[in-house]
Design an enzyme around this catalytic site. Structure first.
Site, PDB file in Angstrom:
ATOM      1  N   THR A 110      -1.702  -3.317  -6.271  1.00 52.42           N
ATOM      2  CA  THR A 110      -1.133  -2.820  -7.532  1.00 52.42           C
ATOM      3  C   THR A 110      -1.779  -3.529  -8.720  1.00 52.42           C
ATOM      4  O   THR A 110      -2.106  -2.898  -9.730  1.00 52.42           O
ATOM      5  CB  THR A 110       0.395  -3.037  -7.550  1.00 52.42           C
ATOM      6  OG1 THR A 110       0.933  -2.335  -6.438  1.00 52.42           O
ATOM      7  CG2 THR A 110       1.026  -2.506  -8.824  1.00 52.42           C
TER       8      THR A 110
ATOM      9  N   GLU B  87       8.661  -7.893  -8.541  1.00 50.51           N
ATOM     10  CA  GLU B  87       7.557  -7.035  -9.001  1.00 50.51           C
ATOM     11  C   GLU B  87       6.568  -7.842  -9.840  1.00 50.51           C
ATOM     12  O   GLU B  87       5.367  -7.635  -9.780  1.00 50.51           O
ATOM     13  CB  GLU B  87       8.091  -5.847  -9.812  1.00 50.51           C
ATOM     14  CG  GLU B  87       8.949  -4.891  -9.020  1.00 50.51           C
ATOM     15  CD  GLU B  87       8.191  -4.173  -7.919  1.00 50.51           C
ATOM     16  OE1 GLU B  87       7.607  -4.863  -7.055  1.00 50.51           O
ATOM     17  OE2 GLU B  87       8.193  -2.936  -7.905  1.00 50.51           O
TER      18      GLU B  87
HETATM   19  N1  HSE Z   1       4.489   1.908 -11.951  1.00 49.27           N
HETATM   20  C1  HSE Z   1       3.796   1.008 -11.088  1.00 49.27           C
HETATM   21  C2  HSE Z   1       2.323   1.313 -11.129  1.00 49.27           C
HETATM   22  C3  HSE Z   1       4.327   1.183  -9.690  1.00 49.27           C
HETATM   23  O1  HSE Z   1       1.976   2.500 -11.036  1.00 49.27           O
HETATM   24  O2  HSE Z   1       1.516   0.406 -11.281  1.00 49.27           O
HETATM   25  C4  HSE Z   1       3.615   0.365  -8.666  1.00 49.27           C
HETATM   26  O3  HSE Z   1       4.249  -0.831  -8.443  1.00 49.27           O
END
Ligand code: HSE
Length: 308
Positions: free
Chosen positions: A180, A128
């Site tokens: 993201t 991530e």
């Molecule tokens: N919690 C994260 C976001 C999830 O909303 O950016 C996406 O990877």
């Protein structure tokens, strides 16, 4: 045992109000991965899909997750990994988490499960970090544990699997890419106390609603006054999807992860089907290609489907 084949579920992070702390695993779509132990040290990655993702371990989310695991294993070891993605990268459905979590869960199986689920989340969060610039576990945790999880803290890790009532999940994935990292960058760094009060009321309500299997409470708590107002601007049709699906009887929903997918929860299957019709109608009108799913909560997480 030398080779294992697994499936790793898509996940919905945030669940509307729980930015970075809540997530749910889905039965559809799921990635497939085959991992083999090798006498040759290092990691070799090949792709069996059309996405042209990096093959160098340090540039691949599954690669960096495996490297973190190998560092702690502390004995010479090598892996050959074949990734067949069905969760499209950049969909908001936890594609990078499925790759990272699937790889380390498969490796753990080959290593006689010496690591705990919490260790696996810790390793997979490196994926991530590579994908979005920050470690977060709201996709990784439900992908590994299954069901709905609350991540009370990531340093140190404190993951709480939550009970959840049966719901139908309708997802529309408009075929546009929202990175993201970009959708995190546009967020405000400071929030008003009155918004924080509303938000933590909703998070507590949602968690209580899941645990008590109280659909009305879940429905009332699916509200985000902090992240959604900013991010939804990136998703054409978002407001209309939300308003019309709720009118059709959906419990509620919002942006899946960082988008562009939108999800809606329904108590009844026929409502989830009506929701799908509405989603299709809206994206047909807008003229953006889309894909829809009607699915349910996946309670197993990463699953071994073959091992030899
Ligand atoms: N919690 C994260 C976001 C999830 O909303 O950016 C996406 O990877």
């Amino acid at each position: 045992m030398k080779t294992v084949k697994i499936i790793a579920p898509a996940t919905i992070a945030n669940l509307v109000c729980g930015f970075d702390i809540l997530g749910m695993a889905l039965n559809e779509p799921q990635d497939e991965m085959t991992l083999s132990l090798s006498d040759q040290p290092g990691i070799r990655i090949t792709h069996a899909d059309e996405y042209d993702l990096p093959v160098l371990p340090l540039q691949n989310v599954a690669g960096v997750a495996l490297l973190a695991l190998m560092e702690e294993y502390d004995k010479p070891i090598g892996f050959d990994l074949i990734i067949d993605k069905h969760i499209k990268p950049g969909s908001g459905l936890g594609s990078s988490a499925a790759s990272a979590a699937g790889a380390v869960a498969a490796a753990n199986h080959l290593l006689q499960n010496i690591f705990s689920n919490e260790d696996l989340v810790r390793f997979a969060m490196n994926g991530e970090k590579l994908a979005s610039g920050v470690k977060h576990a709201d996709n990784i945790s439900p992908c590994i544990y299954g069901g709905v999880t609350l991540i009370r803290s990531i340093f140190p890790l404190d993951i709480i699997p939550l009970d959840a009532p049966h719901v139908f999940v309708t997802v529309v994935h408009p075929q546009i890419e929202v990175r993201t990292s970009d959708s995190r960058q546009i967020l405000r760094k400071e929030i008003l106390l009155k918004d924080a009060i509303k938000q933590w009321g909703n998070i507590a309500g949602l968690v209580a609603g899941f645990m008590k299997k109280d659909y009305e409470l879940i429905s009332r708590s699916l509200e985000d006054v902090i992240v959604e107002p900013v991010r939804s601007i990136l998703i054409p049709g978002f407001d209309e999807v939300k308003i019309r699906c709720k009118e059709a009887g959906a419990l509620g929903g919002g942006i899946s992860g960082s988008g562009p997918s939108i999800f809606m929860l329904s108590k009844e299957e026929n409502t989830s089907q009506k929701v799908e019709v509405i989603m299709k109608d809206i994206f047909e009108k807008i003229g953006i290609d889309y894909k829809t799913y009607i699915t349910t909560i996946n309670y197993e997480g990463v699953k071994i489907i073959e091992s030899k």
